[in-house]
Scaffold this motif. Sequence first.
Motif, PDB file in Angstrom:
ATOM      1  N   LEU A 102      73.333   5.851 -60.534  1.00  0.00           N
ATOM      2  CA  LEU A 102      74.463   6.166 -59.659  1.00  0.00           C
ATOM      3  C   LEU A 102      74.545   7.675 -59.483  1.00  0.00           C
ATOM      4  O   LEU A 102      74.724   8.411 -60.456  1.00  0.00           O
ATOM      5  CB  LEU A 102      75.764   5.646 -60.270  1.00  0.00           C
TER       6      LEU A 102
ATOM      7  N   GLY B 115      76.839  10.247 -57.650  1.00  0.00           N
ATOM      8  CA  GLY B 115      78.085  10.385 -56.927  1.00  0.00           C
ATOM      9  C   GLY B 115      78.288  11.795 -56.401  1.00  0.00           C
ATOM     10  O   GLY B 115      77.746  12.761 -56.941  1.00  0.00           O
TER      11      GLY B 115
ATOM     12  N   THR C 298      85.638   9.199 -61.125  1.00  0.00           N
ATOM     13  CA  THR C 298      84.396   8.599 -61.597  1.00  0.00           C
ATOM     14  C   THR C 298      84.641   7.515 -62.638  1.00  0.00           C
ATOM     15  O   THR C 298      84.067   6.425 -62.558  1.00  0.00           O
ATOM     16  CB  THR C 298      83.471   9.686 -62.175  1.00  0.00           C
TER      17      THR C 298
ATOM     18  N   LEU D 250      83.495   3.637 -62.281  1.00  0.00           N
ATOM     19  CA  LEU D 250      82.584   2.984 -63.220  1.00  0.00           C
ATOM     20  C   LEU D 250      83.215   1.740 -63.830  1.00  0.00           C
ATOM     21  O   LEU D 250      82.562   0.696 -63.934  1.00  0.00           O
ATOM     22  CB  LEU D 250      82.186   3.968 -64.321  1.00  0.00           C
TER      23      LEU D 250
ATOM     24  N   PHE E 134      73.740   0.150 -65.514  1.00  0.00           N
ATOM     25  CA  PHE E 134      74.032   1.355 -64.741  1.00  0.00           C
ATOM     26  C   PHE E 134      73.740   2.613 -65.563  1.00  0.00           C
ATOM     27  O   PHE E 134      73.943   2.647 -66.781  1.00  0.00           O
ATOM     28  CB  PHE E 134      75.500   1.378 -64.313  1.00  0.00           C
TER      29      PHE E 134
ATOM     30  N   TRP F 228      74.388   6.931 -65.087  1.00  0.00           N
ATOM     31  CA  TRP F 228      75.010   7.964 -64.271  1.00  0.00           C
ATOM     32  C   TRP F 228      74.057   9.141 -64.119  1.00  0.00           C
ATOM     33  O   TRP F 228      73.540   9.672 -65.103  1.00  0.00           O
ATOM     34  CB  TRP F 228      76.322   8.435 -64.898  1.00  0.00           C
TER      35      TRP F 228
ATOM     36  N   MET G 155      73.417  13.039 -62.673  1.00  0.00           N
ATOM     37  CA  MET G 155      74.149  14.230 -62.271  1.00  0.00           C
ATOM     38  C   MET G 155      73.283  15.471 -62.425  1.00  0.00           C
ATOM     39  O   MET G 155      72.377  15.518 -63.260  1.00  0.00           O
ATOM     40  CB  MET G 155      75.450  14.378 -63.069  1.00  0.00           C
TER      41      MET G 155
ATOM     42  N   TRP H 171      86.596  12.176 -69.176  1.00  0.00           N
ATOM     43  CA  TRP H 171      85.175  12.496 -69.289  1.00  0.00           C
ATOM     44  C   TRP H 171      84.546  11.933 -70.560  1.00  0.00           C
ATOM     45  O   TRP H 171      83.380  11.523 -70.548  1.00  0.00           O
ATOM     46  CB  TRP H 171      84.960  14.005 -69.202  1.00  0.00           C
TER      47      TRP H 171
ATOM     48  N   ILE I  97      83.593   8.405 -69.925  1.00  0.00           N
ATOM     49  CA  ILE I  97      82.353   8.328 -69.151  1.00  0.00           C
ATOM     50  C   ILE I  97      81.147   8.434 -70.086  1.00  0.00           C
ATOM     51  O   ILE I  97      80.233   7.594 -70.054  1.00  0.00           O
ATOM     52  CB  ILE I  97      82.300   9.439 -68.084  1.00  0.00           C
TER      53      ILE I  97
ATOM     54  N   ILE J 120      78.545   4.872 -70.424  1.00  0.00           N
ATOM     55  CA  ILE J 120      77.377   4.759 -69.551  1.00  0.00           C
ATOM     56  C   ILE J 120      76.345   5.817 -69.959  1.00  0.00           C
ATOM     57  O   ILE J 120      76.715   6.955 -70.271  1.00  0.00           O
ATOM     58  CB  ILE J 120      77.773   4.942 -68.061  1.00  0.00           C
TER      59      ILE J 120
ATOM     60  N   VAL K 210      73.841   8.766 -69.465  1.00  0.00           N
ATOM     61  CA  VAL K 210      73.943   9.854 -68.498  1.00  0.00           C
ATOM     62  C   VAL K 210      72.615  10.604 -68.415  1.00  0.00           C
ATOM     63  O   VAL K 210      72.073  11.045 -69.433  1.00  0.00           O
ATOM     64  CB  VAL K 210      75.082  10.832 -68.879  1.00  0.00           C
TER      65      VAL K 210
ATOM     66  N   TRP L 294      72.438  10.394 -73.656  1.00  0.00           N
ATOM     67  CA  TRP L 294      72.199  11.240 -72.494  1.00  0.00           C
ATOM     68  C   TRP L 294      70.866  11.950 -72.648  1.00  0.00           C
ATOM     69  O   TRP L 294      70.334  12.095 -73.752  1.00  0.00           O
ATOM     70  CB  TRP L 294      73.341  12.235 -72.281  1.00  0.00           C
TER      71      TRP L 294
END
Length: 201
Positions: A17, A19, A93, A97, A109, A111, A113, A127, A130, A134, A136, A178
């Motif tokens: 995703l 965004g 966001t 989500l 999913f 994320w 960025m 945050w 997030i 998910i 990242v 992440w």
Amino acid sequence: MDRANLPRARPGMAVGLLGGSFDPAHGGHAHITREALKRFGLDRVWWLVTPGNPLKPVQPAPLARRMAAARTVMRHPQVEITDIEARIGTRYTAETLDRLFQLYPGVRFVWLMGADNFASLHRWDRWRWIMENIPVCILARPGQRVSARMSVAAGRYERYRLRGREAPRLVLADPPAWCFVNVPMDNTSSTEIRARGDWAR
């Protein structure tokens, strides 16, 4: 809600995703999208073209115009340009989500960025939620490598970081997880495009 106009994904798919306001979309967005598909082994990437950015005082060009421009910039069989946030009525966001998890059970999913956004992630609504719900993917952009690695989010979640060589593992990782990857640079900027007058609101 009319599900027929929403993106489609099967359980088990890995969907990245990306965004943003895409005001306007440009080659840099397309570049990191192609890199994400390759580096993380994603089945699809959805561009979530937001109705508006809660963190910006000046709102973007009309959504339909930004959607049309994005479809011109990004033509790829694994990429879908979508206004799903406008359709499901979300703006932040974390809120988006949470709703996507309900609408697409079983979809993995991730994320996506840029490193510039990761540097300021701690200013986003919920945050920590997030980061903890998910995986990242952070893709390096010009001038932002150091600030991203020194960010509040990076410090708080350092123990959950996967190294660049471990990028393919991210889509199967349980959050928080992440990964920061360096990609060949593309210096295009939406801000610069607007400043040149090439994209009038």
